[in-house]
Design a protein around this motif. Sequence first.
Motif, mmCIF file in Angstrom:
data_model
loop_
_atom_site.group_PDB
_atom_site.id
_atom_site.type_symbol
_atom_site.label_atom_id
_atom_site.label_comp_id
_atom_site.label_asym_id
_atom_site.label_seq_id
_atom_site.Cartn_x
_atom_site.Cartn_y
_atom_site.Cartn_z
ATOM 1 N N GLN A 167 -22.660 16.084 101.236
ATOM 2 C CA GLN A 167 -22.574 14.633 101.157
ATOM 3 C C GLN A 167 -23.966 14.023 101.187
ATOM 4 O OE1 GLN A 167 -19.972 12.751 103.978
ATOM 5 N NE2 GLN A 167 -18.355 14.256 103.723
ATOM 6 N N GLU B 47 -7.415 15.206 103.572
ATOM 7 C CA GLU B 47 -7.550 16.621 103.901
ATOM 8 C C GLU B 47 -8.928 17.172 103.572
ATOM 9 O OE1 GLU B 47 -5.823 19.679 101.122
ATOM 10 O OE2 GLU B 47 -4.870 17.902 100.268
ATOM 11 N N ASN B 48 -9.350 18.149 104.363
ATOM 12 C CA ASN B 48 -10.455 19.026 104.005
ATOM 13 C C ASN B 48 -10.195 20.375 104.666
ATOM 14 O OD1 ASN B 48 -11.650 19.039 106.711
ATOM 15 N ND2 ASN B 48 -12.482 17.011 106.244
ATOM 16 N N ASP B 49 -10.934 21.387 104.279
ATOM 17 C CA ASP B 49 -10.663 22.735 104.770
ATOM 18 C C ASP B 49 -10.822 22.830 106.279
ATOM 19 O OD1 ASP B 49 -10.110 23.567 102.201
ATOM 20 O OD2 ASP B 49 -12.102 24.431 101.852
ATOM 21 N N HIS B 50 -11.800 22.096 106.823
ATOM 22 C CA HIS B 50 -12.033 22.161 108.266
ATOM 23 C C HIS B 50 -10.822 21.638 109.032
ATOM 24 C CE1 HIS B 50 -14.063 22.057 112.091
ATOM 25 N NE2 HIS B 50 -13.946 20.737 112.180
#
Length: 254
Positions: free
Chosen positions: A119, A202-205
Amino acid sequence: MGDDRGMTIRLPALSLDPHDPFPPADAALRHPDGLLAMGGDLAPARLLNAYRHGIFPWYSDEQPILWWCPDPRTVFQTDGVRLPSRFRRWLRRSDWVVRADTAFAQVIEACATTPRAGQRGTWITPDMRAAYEQMHRLGHCHSIEVFDGERLVGGLYGVVVGRMFFGESMFSAESGGSRVALTALAHRLREWGWPLLDAQVENDHLLSLGAELWSRERFLAAVTELTALPEPAVGWTQRFGTIAVAGLAPARRG
């Protein structure tokens, strides 16, 4: 306005009346997912109305205020946060502690300025910071703070309406700081009988920690019910208390 593919997107524009109603959530775009409206302001009345309808602001400095209600929605059930076994072992040895609403300005500043992989810059603009600091002063926005001694090593902040916590952002100054903040918050909310914690996108973490993807319809039904429930008029610093991180390590599930 245009999207990142150069296409023109026509969105409903909100007026400067903070009581101006939002479009229905099912009118949100599919691409980009959940984009619902633009404009308006970040007055407390508008923000509270937005969260009651599962809507949140998310935009960059060069953009107008953008309002979102994605489908699916990322949520945690407060009894569903998962931690790796190695991290649980570390928790049991930790002398960190967690408190609430004792360092709100520091938490939101850290969320805005902590570098994040992949980012550039931040969506927590100066106007956003000012708006949530005002919401905090009014008792609608809360910070969860992780301390190593007197040093702030992690935290998160979010908005509360009724018995629903809408998470906004979290940070780590030391490895595991944000996970500890999330775990402590879920622990306390579960004790209070609050079943859900909104994590927005959502994100993988988040998924690795046990976040679930709910349909917008299911999420909004839960939000309608939970935001209508009364919240005790007790300050969060007192109500949340101090949590010793060593006591947060959950027992291994059989």
